[in-house]
Structure formats: structure tokens, C-alpha cells
Design an enzyme around this catalytic site. Structure first.
Site, PDB file in Angstrom:
ATOM      1  N   LYS A  24       9.700  -0.150  -6.525  1.00 30.95           N
ATOM      2  CA  LYS A  24      10.959   0.512  -6.133  1.00 30.95           C
ATOM      3  C   LYS A  24      11.622   1.176  -7.343  1.00 30.95           C
TER       4      LYS A  24
ATOM      5  N   GLY B 193      -1.671   3.120   3.844  1.00 32.97           N
ATOM      6  CA  GLY B 193      -0.697   2.153   4.350  1.00 32.97           C
ATOM      7  C   GLY B 193       0.539   2.178   3.473  1.00 32.97           C
TER       8      GLY B 193
ATOM      9  N   GLU C 263      -7.877   7.570   4.725  1.00 34.25           N
ATOM     10  CA  GLU C 263      -7.488   6.457   5.603  1.00 34.25           C
ATOM     11  C   GLU C 263      -8.558   6.269   6.675  1.00 34.25           C
TER      12      GLU C 263
ATOM     13  N   VAL D 277      -6.056  -1.186   0.499  1.00 33.04           N
ATOM     14  CA  VAL D 277      -6.560  -1.367   1.868  1.00 33.04           C
ATOM     15  C   VAL D 277      -6.082  -2.698   2.461  1.00 33.04           C
ATOM     16  N   GLY D 278      -4.974  -3.219   1.943  1.00 41.54           N
ATOM     17  CA  GLY D 278      -4.421  -4.467   2.463  1.00 41.54           C
ATOM     18  C   GLY D 278      -4.536  -5.591   1.456  1.00 41.54           C
ATOM     19  N   ARG D 279      -3.934  -6.716   1.796  1.00 45.19           N
ATOM     20  CA  ARG D 279      -3.952  -7.886   0.911  1.00 45.19           C
ATOM     21  C   ARG D 279      -4.445  -9.100   1.684  1.00 45.19           C
TER      22      ARG D 279
ATOM     23  N   ASP E 181       3.225 -15.071   2.035  1.00 47.67           N
ATOM     24  CA  ASP E 181       2.023 -14.269   2.324  1.00 47.67           C
ATOM     25  C   ASP E 181       0.812 -15.126   2.666  1.00 47.67           C
TER      26      ASP E 181
ATOM     27  N   HIS F 127      33.455   7.808   9.708  1.00 48.07           N
ATOM     28  CA  HIS F 127      33.022   9.207   9.681  1.00 48.07           C
ATOM     29  C   HIS F 127      33.406   9.835   8.358  1.00 48.07           C
TER      30      HIS F 127
HETATM   31  P1  FAD Z   1       3.665 -13.992  -4.248  1.00 55.08           P
HETATM   32  O1  FAD Z   1       4.811 -13.116  -4.555  1.00 55.08           O
HETATM   33  O2  FAD Z   1       2.308 -13.411  -4.299  1.00 55.08           O
HETATM   34  O3  FAD Z   1       3.785 -15.235  -5.202  1.00 55.08           O
HETATM   35  C1  FAD Z   1       2.817 -16.229  -5.231  1.00 55.08           C
HETATM   36  C2  FAD Z   1       2.908 -16.906  -6.582  1.00 55.08           C
HETATM   37  O4  FAD Z   1       2.076 -18.052  -6.558  1.00 55.08           O
HETATM   38  C3  FAD Z   1       2.405 -16.051  -7.739  1.00 55.08           C
HETATM   39  O5  FAD Z   1       3.382 -16.017  -8.731  1.00 55.08           O
HETATM   40  C4  FAD Z   1       1.136 -16.744  -8.222  1.00 55.08           C
HETATM   41  O6  FAD Z   1       0.977 -16.676  -9.637  1.00 55.08           O
HETATM   42  C5  FAD Z   1       1.429 -18.170  -7.810  1.00 55.08           C
HETATM   43  N1  FAD Z   1       0.241 -18.961  -7.582  1.00 55.08           N
HETATM   44  C6  FAD Z   1      -0.827 -18.680  -6.797  1.00 55.08           C
HETATM   45  N2  FAD Z   1      -1.689 -19.698  -6.784  1.00 55.08           N
HETATM   46  C7  FAD Z   1      -1.158 -20.642  -7.579  1.00 55.08           C
HETATM   47  C8  FAD Z   1      -1.571 -21.933  -7.955  1.00 55.08           C
HETATM   48  N3  FAD Z   1      -2.687 -22.464  -7.464  1.00 55.08           N
HETATM   49  N4  FAD Z   1      -0.797 -22.615  -8.812  1.00 55.08           N
HETATM   50  C9  FAD Z   1       0.361 -22.110  -9.311  1.00 55.08           C
HETATM   51  N5  FAD Z   1       0.807 -20.888  -8.968  1.00 55.08           N
HETATM   52  C10 FAD Z   1       0.059 -20.183  -8.106  1.00 55.08           C
HETATM   53  N6  FAD Z   1       7.522  -6.719   0.168  1.00 55.08           N
HETATM   54  C11 FAD Z   1       8.761  -6.379   0.569  1.00 55.08           C
HETATM   55  O7  FAD Z   1       9.365  -7.108   1.366  1.00 55.08           O
HETATM   56  N7  FAD Z   1       9.378  -5.242   0.121  1.00 55.08           N
HETATM   57  C12 FAD Z   1       8.769  -4.406  -0.747  1.00 55.08           C
HETATM   58  O8  FAD Z   1       9.342  -3.391  -1.132  1.00 55.08           O
HETATM   59  C13 FAD Z   1       7.464  -4.739  -1.195  1.00 55.08           C
HETATM   60  N8  FAD Z   1       6.824  -3.950  -2.071  1.00 55.08           N
HETATM   61  C14 FAD Z   1       5.590  -4.320  -2.531  1.00 55.08           C
HETATM   62  C15 FAD Z   1       4.945  -3.482  -3.431  1.00 55.08           C
HETATM   63  C16 FAD Z   1       3.689  -3.817  -3.903  1.00 55.08           C
HETATM   64  C17 FAD Z   1       3.002  -2.906  -4.896  1.00 55.08           C
HETATM   65  C18 FAD Z   1       3.074  -5.028  -3.484  1.00 55.08           C
HETATM   66  C19 FAD Z   1       1.732  -5.425  -4.013  1.00 55.08           C
HETATM   67  C20 FAD Z   1       3.697  -5.851  -2.576  1.00 55.08           C
HETATM   68  C21 FAD Z   1       4.961  -5.490  -2.089  1.00 55.08           C
HETATM   69  N9  FAD Z   1       5.627  -6.286  -1.153  1.00 55.08           N
HETATM   70  C22 FAD Z   1       6.871  -5.920  -0.702  1.00 55.08           C
HETATM   71  C23 FAD Z   1       5.040  -7.524  -0.647  1.00 55.08           C
HETATM   72  C24 FAD Z   1       5.652  -8.713  -1.406  1.00 55.08           C
HETATM   73  O9  FAD Z   1       5.408  -8.558  -2.775  1.00 55.08           O
HETATM   74  C25 FAD Z   1       5.024 -10.003  -0.901  1.00 55.08           C
HETATM   75  O10 FAD Z   1       5.197 -10.104   0.499  1.00 55.08           O
HETATM   76  C26 FAD Z   1       5.711 -11.189  -1.564  1.00 55.08           C
HETATM   77  O11 FAD Z   1       5.581 -11.138  -2.956  1.00 55.08           O
HETATM   78  C27 FAD Z   1       5.099 -12.497  -1.041  1.00 55.08           C
HETATM   79  O12 FAD Z   1       5.760 -13.570  -1.635  1.00 55.08           O
HETATM   80  P2  FAD Z   1       5.025 -14.961  -1.869  1.00 55.08           P
HETATM   81  O13 FAD Z   1       6.001 -15.791  -2.614  1.00 55.08           O
HETATM   82  O14 FAD Z   1       4.474 -15.435  -0.598  1.00 55.08           O
HETATM   83  O15 FAD Z   1       3.776 -14.628  -2.786  1.00 55.08           O
HETATM   84  P1  NAD Z   2      -1.484  -1.950   4.591  1.00 57.60           P
HETATM   85  O1  NAD Z   2      -2.026  -2.882   5.578  1.00 57.60           O
HETATM   86  O2  NAD Z   2      -0.073  -1.490   4.698  1.00 57.60           O
HETATM   87  O3  NAD Z   2      -2.371  -0.616   4.552  1.00 57.60           O
HETATM   88  C1  NAD Z   2      -3.740  -0.632   4.340  1.00 57.60           C
HETATM   89  C2  NAD Z   2      -4.331   0.631   4.940  1.00 57.60           C
HETATM   90  O4  NAD Z   2      -5.659   0.741   4.518  1.00 57.60           O
HETATM   91  C3  NAD Z   2      -4.327   0.625   6.461  1.00 57.60           C
HETATM   92  O5  NAD Z   2      -3.806   1.824   6.936  1.00 57.60           O
HETATM   93  C4  NAD Z   2      -5.793   0.455   6.813  1.00 57.60           C
HETATM   94  O6  NAD Z   2      -6.148   1.086   8.013  1.00 57.60           O
HETATM   95  C5  NAD Z   2      -6.450   1.132   5.622  1.00 57.60           C
HETATM   96  N1  NAD Z   2      -7.813   0.689   5.342  1.00 57.60           N
HETATM   97  C6  NAD Z   2      -8.329  -0.562   5.420  1.00 57.60           C
HETATM   98  N2  NAD Z   2      -9.619  -0.565   4.995  1.00 57.60           N
HETATM   99  C7  NAD Z   2      -9.913   0.709   4.635  1.00 57.60           C
HETATM  100  C8  NAD Z   2     -11.056   1.350   4.101  1.00 57.60           C
HETATM  101  N3  NAD Z   2     -12.170   0.668   3.833  1.00 57.60           N
HETATM  102  N4  NAD Z   2     -11.000   2.678   3.852  1.00 57.60           N
HETATM  103  C9  NAD Z   2      -9.874   3.380   4.089  1.00 57.60           C
HETATM  104  N5  NAD Z   2      -8.747   2.828   4.597  1.00 57.60           N
HETATM  105  C10 NAD Z   2      -8.762   1.508   4.853  1.00 57.60           C
HETATM  106  O7  NAD Z   2      -1.773  -2.634   3.173  1.00 57.60           O
HETATM  107  P2  NAD Z   2      -1.307  -2.223   1.728  1.00 57.60           P
HETATM  108  O8  NAD Z   2      -0.735  -0.854   1.724  1.00 57.60           O
HETATM  109  O9  NAD Z   2      -2.446  -2.555   0.842  1.00 57.60           O
HETATM  110  O10 NAD Z   2      -0.149  -3.260   1.474  1.00 57.60           O
HETATM  111  C11 NAD Z   2      -0.422  -4.663   1.487  1.00 57.60           C
HETATM  112  C12 NAD Z   2       0.754  -5.449   1.970  1.00 57.60           C
HETATM  113  O11 NAD Z   2       1.812  -5.394   1.041  1.00 57.60           O
HETATM  114  C13 NAD Z   2       1.272  -4.939   3.277  1.00 57.60           C
HETATM  115  O12 NAD Z   2       1.005  -5.935   4.242  1.00 57.60           O
HETATM  116  C14 NAD Z   2       2.726  -4.786   3.122  1.00 57.60           C
HETATM  117  O13 NAD Z   2       3.425  -5.582   4.047  1.00 57.60           O
HETATM  118  C15 NAD Z   2       3.049  -5.269   1.716  1.00 57.60           C
HETATM  119  N6  NAD Z   2       3.858  -4.230   1.089  1.00 57.60           N
HETATM  120  C16 NAD Z   2       5.106  -4.021   1.580  1.00 57.60           C
HETATM  121  C17 NAD Z   2       5.881  -3.017   1.054  1.00 57.60           C
HETATM  122  C18 NAD Z   2       7.239  -2.785   1.624  1.00 57.60           C
HETATM  123  O14 NAD Z   2       7.730  -3.654   2.316  1.00 57.60           O
HETATM  124  N7  NAD Z   2       7.855  -1.649   1.353  1.00 57.60           N
HETATM  125  C19 NAD Z   2       5.400  -2.219   0.029  1.00 57.60           C
HETATM  126  C20 NAD Z   2       4.117  -2.452  -0.434  1.00 57.60           C
HETATM  127  C21 NAD Z   2       3.357  -3.472   0.105  1.00 57.60           C
END
Ligand code: FAD
Ligand code: NAD
Length: 477
Positions: free
Chosen positions: A58, A192, A213, A279-281, A321, A453
Site C-alpha cells: 500500500k 489476481g 491470467e 498465482v495465489g498463496r 491464512d 454533501h
Molecule cells: P502471516 O501474516 O503470514 O503471519 C504468519 C507469521 O507466522 C509469519 O510472521 C511467520 O514468520 C510466522 N511463522 C510461520 N511458521 C512459524 C513457525 N513454525 N514458528 C514461528 N513462526 C512462524 N491482506 C489484506 O487484508 N489487505 C491487504 O492490503 C493485503 N495486501 C497484501 C499484499 C501482499 C503483497 C501480500 C503477499 C498479502 C497481502 N494481504 C493483504 C494478505 C495478508 O498479508 C494476509 O492475509 C495476512 O498477513 C495473514 O495473516 P496471518 O497472521 O494469518 O499470517
Molecule cells: P489471487 O487468488 O488473488 O490471484 C491469483 C490469480 O492467478 C487468479 O486469478 C488465478 O486464476 C491465477 N492463476 C492461478 N494459476 C495460474 C497459472 N498457472 N497461470 C496463470 N494464472 C494463474 O492470489 P494472489 O494475487 O497471489 O494473492 C494471494 C492472496 O493474498 C489473495 O488470496 C489475497 O486475498 C491476498 N491479498 C490481498 C490483498 C488485498 O486485500 N488488497 C492484496 C494482495 C494479496
């Protein structure tokens, strides 16, 4: 003798650190095991979200939008600026500073609330024992009456494009948050949320972005009317989004990365300077529980959890997650609060039907509740109200009059079922609908609420009025 805590949380991301703080507020003796080492080589709290997710992305979205606005949007206001210059090092340094401030802030909150941070890798053993392996290899075992697993997620790999962030050619989101020069061309596999957000950042800073995509439909989770509008706007901005493509292979060359892909017209090849794989997490469950602990995972690797995040093991919970539901920071945090309150004997609860989604592109996309396609599939009778930002005075004044608000209400009860927004500050606006849904409001309730407004919120008011054909500032059809 091993120390015993009321609660041990494994993982210090937005799910885990929030759970730990809430447990401590409720008087529970709490420790949080976290192993993250940040880019400066120091242990850090905050997880993906604060270190390499929500916050740095962000921050760069905001910086790149300012840069783009100065160059391309202020002319319409009669403001002409020459010599706008990008200092990418400063932009990145600002991002890193914000990350550091916020992650240090969590550490300070732990201290203030009395949460003990056990630095290292946590692993659930039998009988709610937790093994903590520090970076230097030393091992400590602690006991817990309750364990909350919040180990988060990590990017999905695909065989056709192996990520190597250190090399910096084929990267995941962490690598794409850290480019030190603006790539002339950026390929993105997966259009995505991450693909669109990171694609927007680098496109605004000057990259030609090509997105490949796999699926034929765009943004399948969003309301498809909004998704179609978004696709049109993004293409107009120059994002080259190719739907229904399948990446077959990649090859690193002197010029960057050669990408071979197939679509319905045949086989194609492009060369890009950098390639982002988004492509997702997938849930992070590697080595988090000893096999004899008996923790149940589902077929996709998520920890099995019920509606209140209880796993199959008594006193062991899983949040964020690593369990079913959207991978969103606020969803994980609210699960953390719910579990903490339930452990303390309260009645924690989470309304999974009112979780907001936001995509921080420009225009932003945000929604809560059901999409029109979901209502059709589920056979729920509904009415639609909508209002375009082109008829909203504040959006016009901002030179941001694109997009719309769409409201879906039950055809018989009028209860709000969904709100879908594409437009300026959609991320903020959607909260009005989230609150309304939390209170089971009807579209009539929104329509009878006075909105200031001129504000962007008037678009929500007008969309609610239009559910019953009585919008004022558009022709009702
Ligand atoms: P995480 O944030 O992944 O935290 C898990 C923690 O556990 C990590 O610090 C890791 O080091 C630790 N851990 C793992 N295994 C172990 C272990 N065995 N022992 C000790 N520690 C461990 N979501 C939004 O809502 N809004 C957004 O704008 C947004 N933007 C994003 C942008 C990007 C680029 C990405 C990748 C994700 C984004 N997300 C967003 C998704 C968001 O980051 C996740 O949904 C969120 O971080 C999940 O929180 P969590 O605590 O479940 O896991
Ligand atoms: P996503 O699920 O949003 O998008 C992945 C995209 O990749 C989908 O459109 C899917 O159809 C496509 N795809 C999958 N396999 C493919 C392939 N082999 N070739 C081409 N396309 C393929 O996942 P992301 O963008 O990786 O984000 C991961 C997670 O992180 C999301 O679940 C999202 O909730 C979270 N996230 C949230 C925010 C936010 O809230 N603003 C920002 C970033 C990430």
C-alpha cells in the site's frame, strides 16, 4: 522445568499478534513464537502483512499514484508541473522505514501488554507442548493450556516459472516490492489481487506490464459487472491483461525472461525484463506440528478448523491464512480476537458474511457480501440499486468520477445482501455497507440515512435510493 503459559501463539502476523495482545488484555499469561528475520537481519513481528504484504504494497501504491497523478492528472485542474523526477531509492527507503516503524510498534505493544516474544520456529508437540528452535539452533520446550496456530501462508510455486527473489528475474510479491530499478517490461503470471496491485505500481512508475491470467473471466470472486468495468479501466490505463492464457515454460536470457504461453489463438512467446509470479498463496503448515500431535489438515493443506477456529485437538486453535476463508489480514485479526475471548470464557464470534474485500488499484475495487452471480446461483431473490460516480459532485471535483456503487438487497425483506464499489476511495466507502450489514440494515435504512454533501458517500445513498427506483440524481429505470 518447562515454563507453562495460559496461551502460546505460534506466528506473529496480524492473526497471531492480535490474538496474543487480546489474550494478554484478558489477563492470560501469553507468549508468541515468531521466527521472522527482516531485510536488516533482525527478528521482526507483523508477519507477511507488515513486512512484505499489505503495508509495503500500500505504501508503494500510494507513492506511485502520487507520481502518476503529478504527471498525468493535475493538468485537468490547470496545474502544470515540469521536471517531475522519480527517486526510486527514496521511495523504497520510505517504504522500509514505514515497515520498520510498524513492526517495532508491535514489539512495543507486546512489551506494554506483557506478551512474551519467543524468537524462533514453533512446533506443536503432544499435549500442547510447544518446541521453540532459536536461530542459533538451541531448543526450548514450553507448556501451554491453549495453543493458537497462526503460521500464515506463502506464495504458490509453479513449475513453469521458478521464483528466485535473490536473483531478481523471476520473483514473487516479496521480490516485486523490492526492485531497485524500474523494469522496462514486467510480465505477471496471475491477474489476481497481487498481480493487479503490483502491476499497477510498476506500470505507474513506467513499466510496460503484461499480465497472463489462466482463467477466461476476470476477477472471478468480484461481482462480474464490477469486474467488467475494472477490466475496461485497467486496459485503458495500459495494463495488457490477457485472459485464458497458460504459461508453458520460461527461460532466463541475457535480455530477461522468455515466457512461452498458449491461448485459444495458439502458442506465443514474449520476453520481459522481470517476471512476477502471483498465482495465489498456500497455507504455511510445513513442520508446524509433530506427526504424533495428530493435528488434522484438510485436503488442500489448511488446518482443519470449525466456525470458532477450534482444531481437532482440544485447546488447540488455528486462525488467519492457515485456515479456510479469505486470506485477508482483518479476517485473521478478528479470528484472533474471537479465539482469545472464547479461551477467556467469553462469547467471541465473527460474522464471516460481512468481511470486506479491497483491491487497491485506481480506481479501487471493494465489496462486502454476496455478488449478483452468487445470489443467482443460490436462488435468492434480489433487487439492484446502482449509482455512477460520474453523477457525484465530490468525485467530479476530485477528477475521479469513474466507476459506480451497486447495492443488492433482498427482494422481499429488503435486507442488504451485498455492496460492490469501483471508484475513488472504495476501500473507505465500503465500510458504511459493512456496518449496515453487521446491523442487518435494509436498503431503506441506508436510503433514510442523511449523508453529507458533497461527499463520495452520497453515491452509496443514491444507490440505496435506486433499489426502489427513487434515486434523485439519475434517471431511474
Ligand atoms: P502471516 O501474516 O503470514 O503471519 C504468519 C507469521 O507466522 C509469519 O510472521 C511467520 O514468520 C510466522 N511463522 C510461520 N511458521 C512459524 C513457525 N513454525 N514458528 C514461528 N513462526 C512462524 N491482506 C489484506 O487484508 N489487505 C491487504 O492490503 C493485503 N495486501 C497484501 C499484499 C501482499 C503483497 C501480500 C503477499 C498479502 C497481502 N494481504 C493483504 C494478505 C495478508 O498479508 C494476509 O492475509 C495476512 O498477513 C495473514 O495473516 P496471518 O497472521 O494469518 O499470517
Ligand atoms: P489471487 O487468488 O488473488 O490471484 C491469483 C490469480 O492467478 C487468479 O486469478 C488465478 O486464476 C491465477 N492463476 C492461478 N494459476 C495460474 C497459472 N498457472 N497461470 C496463470 N494464472 C494463474 O492470489 P494472489 O494475487 O497471489 O494473492 C494471494 C492472496 O493474498 C489473495 O488470496 C489475497 O486475498 C491476498 N491479498 C490481498 C490483498 C488485498 O486485500 N488488497 C492484496 C494482495 C494479496
Amino acid at each position: 522445568m518447562a515454563k507453562t503459559y495460559d496461551v502460546v501463539v505460534i506466528g506473529g502476523g496480524p492473526a497471531g499478534y492480535v490474538a496474543a495482545i487480546r489474550c494478554a488484555q484478558l489477563g492470560l499469561e501469553t507468549a508468541c513464537v515468531e521466527k521472522w528475520i527482516n531485510s536488516k537481519g533482525a527478528p521482526a513481528l507483523g508477519g507477511t502483512c507488515l513486512n512484505v504484504g499489505c503495508i509495503p504494497s500500500k505504501t508503494l501504491l500510494e507513492s506511485s499514484e502520487q507520481y502518476h497523478r503529478l504527471q498525468h492528472e493535475l493538468g485537468a485542474h490547470g496545474i502544470h508541473i515540469e521536471g517531475v523526477r522519480l527517486d526510486l531509492d527514496q521511495m523504497m527507503a520510505r517504504k522500509e522505514d514505514i515497515v520498520l516503524q510498524l513492526t517495532n510498534g508491535i514489539s512495543a505493544l507486546f512489551k506494554a501488554n506483557g506478551v512474551e516474544w519467543l524468537k524462533g520456529h514453533g512446533k506443536l508437540l503432544v499435549d500442547r507442548q510447544v518446541e521453540v528452535t532459536a536461530q542459533d539452533g538451541s531448543v526450548e520446550v514450553v507448556n501451554a493450556d491453549n495453543v493458537i496456530i497462526a503460521t500464515g501462508s506463502k506464495p504458490i510455486d509453479i513449475g513453469a516459472a521458478r521464483v528466485d527473489n535473490a536473483e531478481g528475474l523471476i520473483v514473487d510479491s516479496t521480490g516485486a516490492l523490492d526492485f531497485r530499478t524500474v523494469p522496462a517490461t514486467l510480465g505477471v503470471i496471475g491477474a489476481g489481487v497481487i498481480g493487479l496491485e503490483m502491476g499497477s505500481v510498476w506500470s505507474r512508475l513506467g513499466s510496460k506490464v503484461i499480465m497472463l491470467e489462466a482463467v477466461e473471466d476476470f476477477l472471478v470472486l468480484a461481482d462480474q459487472q464490477i469486474a467488467r468495468d475494472a477490466l475496461r479501466q485497467f486496459k485503458k490505463q495500459g495494463l495488457d491483461i490477457r485472459l485464458g492464457t497458460r504459461v508453458m515454460a520460461t527461460e532466463k536470457t541475457a535480455a530477461g525472461v522468455k515466457v512461452q504461453f498458449r491461448d485459444k489463438t495458439g502458442d506465443h512467446e514474449i520476453t520481459v525484463e522481470k517476471l512476477l509470479v502471483s498465482v495465489g498463496r498456500r497455507p504455511n503448515t510445513d513442520n508446524i506440528a509433530a506427526p504424533e500431535a495428530g493435528l488434522l489438515l484438510d485436503e488442500r493443506g489448511f488446518i482443519h478448523a470449525n466456525d470458532i477456529c477450534e482444531t481437532n485437538l482440544p485447546g488447540v486453535y488455528a486462525i488467519g491464512d492457515v485456515v479456510r476463508g479469505p486470506m485477508l489480514a482483518h479476517k485473521g485479526s478478528e479470528e484472533g480476537i474471537m479465539v482469545a475471548e472464547n479461551i477467556a470464557g467469553q462469547h467471541g464470534h465473527l460474522n464471516y458474511d460481512a468481511i470486506p474485500w479491497v483491491i487497491y488499484t485506481a480506481p479501487e475495487i471493494a465489496w462486502v457480501g454476496k455478488t449478483e452471480q452468487a445470489l443467482k446461483t443460490e436462488g435468492i431473490p434480489y433487487k439492484i440499486g446502482s449509482f455512477p460516480f460520474s453523477a457525484n459532485g465530490r468525485a467530479k471535483a476530485m477528477e475521479a468520477a469513474v466507476g459506480m456503487v451497486k447495492i443488492l438487497a433482498h427482494a422481499e425483506t429488503d435486507e442488504l445482501l451485498g455492496c460492490h464499489i469501483i471508484g475513488p476511495f472504495a476501500s473507505e466507502l465500503v465500510q458504511e455497507a459493512v456496518l449496515a450489514m453487521e446491523f442487518h440494515a435494509s436498503s431503506e435504512d441506508l436510503a433514510r440515512t442523511i449523508h453529507g454533501h458533497p461527499t463520495l458517500y452520497e453515491a452509496i445513498h443514491e444507490a440505496a435510493l435506486s433499489v426502489h427506483g427513487r434515486a434523485i440524481h439519475k434517471i431511474n429505470t
